[in-house]
Design an enzyme around this catalytic site. Structure first.
Site, PDB file in Angstrom:
ATOM      1  N   TRP A  67      40.348  36.737  31.221  1.00  0.00           N
ATOM      2  CA  TRP A  67      40.413  36.074  30.244  1.00  0.00           C
ATOM      3  C   TRP A  67      41.180  34.975  29.737  1.00  0.00           C
ATOM      4  O   TRP A  67      41.105  34.169  28.775  1.00  0.00           O
ATOM      5  CB  TRP A  67      39.900  37.347  28.866  1.00  0.00           C
ATOM      6  N   ASN A  68      42.179  35.114  30.096  1.00  0.00           N
ATOM      7  CA  ASN A  68      43.524  34.392  29.730  1.00  0.00           C
ATOM      8  C   ASN A  68      43.303  32.837  29.687  1.00  0.00           C
ATOM      9  O   ASN A  68      43.705  32.041  28.828  1.00  0.00           O
ATOM     10  CB  ASN A  68      44.804  34.623  30.131  1.00  0.00           C
ATOM     11  N   LYS A 102      31.577  36.655  38.448  1.00  0.00           N
ATOM     12  CA  LYS A 102      31.488  37.715  37.318  1.00  0.00           C
ATOM     13  C   LYS A 102      32.663  37.315  36.203  1.00  0.00           C
ATOM     14  O   LYS A 102      33.733  37.696  36.663  1.00  0.00           O
ATOM     15  CB  LYS A 102      31.493  39.051  37.780  1.00  0.00           C
ATOM     16  N   GLY A 156      43.354  39.173  38.135  1.00  0.00           N
ATOM     17  CA  GLY A 156      43.411  39.927  37.026  1.00  0.00           C
ATOM     18  C   GLY A 156      44.660  41.099  37.133  1.00  0.00           C
ATOM     19  O   GLY A 156      45.500  40.611  37.670  1.00  0.00           O
ATOM     20  N   GLY A 157      44.362  42.268  36.391  1.00  0.00           N
ATOM     21  CA  GLY A 157      45.808  43.223  36.346  1.00  0.00           C
ATOM     22  C   GLY A 157      45.820  43.731  37.736  1.00  0.00           C
ATOM     23  O   GLY A 157      44.916  43.916  38.575  1.00  0.00           O
ATOM     24  N   GLU A 159      44.792  37.914  43.041  1.00  0.00           N
ATOM     25  CA  GLU A 159      45.865  37.115  42.199  1.00  0.00           C
ATOM     26  C   GLU A 159      46.242  38.133  41.183  1.00  0.00           C
ATOM     27  O   GLU A 159      45.338  38.266  39.927  1.00  0.00           O
ATOM     28  CB  GLU A 159      45.198  35.890  41.702  1.00  0.00           C
ATOM     29  N   LEU A 160      47.332  38.670  41.009  1.00  0.00           N
ATOM     30  CA  LEU A 160      47.593  39.938  40.005  1.00  0.00           C
ATOM     31  C   LEU A 160      48.712  39.296  39.060  1.00  0.00           C
ATOM     32  O   LEU A 160      48.933  38.354  38.928  1.00  0.00           O
ATOM     33  CB  LEU A 160      47.805  41.018  40.869  1.00  0.00           C
ATOM     34  N   CYS A 166      49.979  35.019  33.146  1.00  0.00           N
ATOM     35  CA  CYS A 166      50.345  35.847  34.436  1.00  0.00           C
ATOM     36  C   CYS A 166      52.088  35.429  34.969  1.00  0.00           C
ATOM     37  O   CYS A 166      52.657  36.362  35.502  1.00  0.00           O
ATOM     38  CB  CYS A 166      49.432  35.539  35.724  1.00  0.00           C
ATOM     39  N   GLU A 214      54.411  44.660  32.867  1.00  0.00           N
ATOM     40  CA  GLU A 214      53.697  43.298  32.271  1.00  0.00           C
ATOM     41  C   GLU A 214      53.541  43.655  30.888  1.00  0.00           C
ATOM     42  O   GLU A 214      52.609  44.563  30.757  1.00  0.00           O
ATOM     43  CB  GLU A 214      52.583  42.924  33.132  1.00  0.00           C
TER      44      GLU A 214
END
Ligand code: NAD
Length: 491
Positions: A154-155, A178, A231-232, A253-254, A287, A386
């Protein structure tokens, strides 16, 4: 709030109602209102979208296009998005509370990504391979992976989708997107832009919904060939293990806990700008935030004093006001996470230099002061985990070797900053940090031409640049017999 009629899934070139016949509200973090209804896509919708994408990528006109023609679709999409950018930016401000000036900047840049990958589409090629068998001619071909399931956070909603969609399409894949359930409005608006750009049916599909429903269904679907996730790290680890059950390719991509290192010979004015922007841009919800500031002992006290003074002057307020520099946190969950880390840091004995408290502005109580802690030990939770909010951990170091050791002593490896006027040190330290992106005397830059991605628990795979398109290509090796006859191996 818009009506359910406004908001539909995009499957096989049509805007359709979700098979659940349910919609959920998307909350504006500044007003607290649900401002739009988002369709609750479920497994049956994912099934339809994946089937459409599979058909598109292997059997439709999309598969038969030349690479140049494919690229032209991306140019068209870039033009449509350029016209709609302001509207999409405003939607994202409502969805995640980031300041309009940041979101406008992103949407002004997004068309460049589609143009870059549109141009790259017909530069994809295999190689002629020299083999040790003289009667064989060997070459490689590059082919699309197939159906790509893209799952995004969402960022920076559309920007992060773009880093997947543009290279995946340029490589000839079809995509089922999604988006995050908290920020799906702009993904549905993107579907409208794709529709207007005239992409063949099924090439791009958008199924909104919850991670545990639509997301899970996408990850486990047997016709999905690749999952591209941002995401996380915890979610990424789970998704990678699920995708592994059906041998899907994945790119991850975390999260990050990036070191921003200031040496005593740095231009301190520039370093201050970089330290401030590194942690407080996007309310810290980035991130690659420079959330661990490593300061040399000779400059530590003076630097912290000036940084705190600058942090206190950051303008918090209505994110749709162009003068606002920091908006509210994107959700109640995010707000609670930030509060909890402030308590954790206090309990660990760190010194709160500035901030540390919630702020209410115009009735919105999701704001949090820009917060700086010193006396943080790199082993503390504030330095290792984080936060994804406006909380900075300042860590003091004595030598270059110690700075590198602290920088690398973390599970993440997404990015890092180095501030020094010594060119030899700049190269030494950049090389020694185990992370996918290093900025020297700047912080946070990205470009469509420059690859980025994580080491360690920050993930694998690269986005942007030529490396970014490779993530969406298979390599096929073709062996051609040059001799008239073949050997009889059983003679
Ligand atoms: P998240 O992992 O909670 O959610 C991301 C997406 O995964 C959402 O679309 C969600 O619906 C979906 N999802 C959740 N559970 C799922 C499941 N079981 N199966 C399938 N899909 C599922 O992440 P978040 O909290 O929304 O985003 C913040 C994180 O993203 C931070 O850790 C941040 O560092 C990271 N991030 C990384 C990058 C990067 O480029 N490395 C960029 C932005 C954000």
């Amino acid at each position: 709030m818009s009506t359910a009629d406004d908001s539909r899934l995009y499957i096989d070139g049509e805007f359709v109602e979700p098979s659940s016949d349910e919609w959920f509200g998307s909350t504006d973090p500044y007003t607290g209102d649900d401002w739009i209804k988002i369709p609750r896509g479920v497994e049956a919708d994912v099934d339809r979208a994946v089937a459409a994408a599979h058909e598109a990528v292997f059997h439709s006109e999309w598969a038969d296009l030349t690479q140049t023609e494919r690229g032209e679709y991306l140019f068209e999409l870039a033009d449509v998005l350029e016209e709609r950018g302001d509207r999409h930016a405003e939607m994202e401000v409502r969805d995640n509370g980031k300041p309009i000036r940041e979101m406008r900047g992103q949407h002004e840049a997004i068309p460049d990504w589609y143009r870059y990958y549109g141009g790259l589409a017909d530069k994809i090629h295999g190689d002629t391979i020299s083999v040790h068998k003289p009667d064989k001619h060997v070459y490689t071909e590059k082919e699309p992976v197939g159906v790509v399931g893209a799952i995004t956070p969402w960022n920076s909603p559309t920007m992060l989708v773009t880093w997947k969609l543009a290279p995946a399409l340029a490589a000839g894949n079809a995509v089922v997107l999604k988006p995050d359930e908290k920020t799906s409005a702009s993904a549905l608006a993107l579907a409208e832009a794709v529709d207007e750009a005239g992409f063949p049916d099924g090439v791009v599909n958008v199924v909104t919904g919850y991670g545990s429903e639509a997301g899970e269904a996408l990850v486990s679907h047997e016709l999905v060939d690749k999952i591209s996730f941002t995401g996380g790290s915890e979610t990424g680890s789970y998704i990678a293990s699920q995708a592994g059950k059906t041998f899907k390719q994945t790119s991850m991509e975390l999260g990050g806990k990036s070191p921003n290192i200031v040496f005593p010979d740095a231009n301190l004015k520039n370093a201050l700008n970089g330290a401030l922007a590194g942690i407080f841009s996007a309310t810290g919800q980035s991130c690659s935030a420079g959330s661990r500031l490593l300061l040399h002992e000779d400059i530590h006290d003076e630097f912290v004093e000036e940084l705190a003074a600058r942090a206190e002057r950051i303008e918090l307020g209505d994110p749709s006001d162009p003068n606002t520099e920091m908006g509210p946190l994107a959700s109640d969950d995010q707000f609670e996470t930030v509060e909890s880390y402030v308590s954790i840091a206090k309990e660990a004995g760190s010194t709160l230099v500035t901030g540390g408290d919630p702020v209410t502005i115009d009735g919105c109580d999701r704001f949090f002061q820009p917060t700086i802690f010193t006396d943080v030990d790199n082993a503390d939770r504030l330095a290792q985990e984080e936060v994804f909010g406006p909380v900075l951990a300042v860590i003091e170091f004595g030598s270059e070797a110690e700075a590198v050791e602290i920088a690398n002593d973390v599970d993440f490896g997404l990015a890092g900053g180095v501030w020094t006027e010594d060119i030899r040190r700049a190269h030494r330290v950049s090389s020694a940090i185990r992370a996918g992106r290093i900025w020297v005397n700047n912080y946070g830059n990205s470009s469509f031409t420059a690859p980025q991605g994580g080491y360690k628990e920050s993930g694998w795979g690269r986005e942007n640049g030529v490396d970014g398109i490779e993530e969406y290509l298979e390599t096929k090796t073709v062996w051609i017999e040059l001799d008239e006859g073949t050997d009889d191996k059983f003679a």
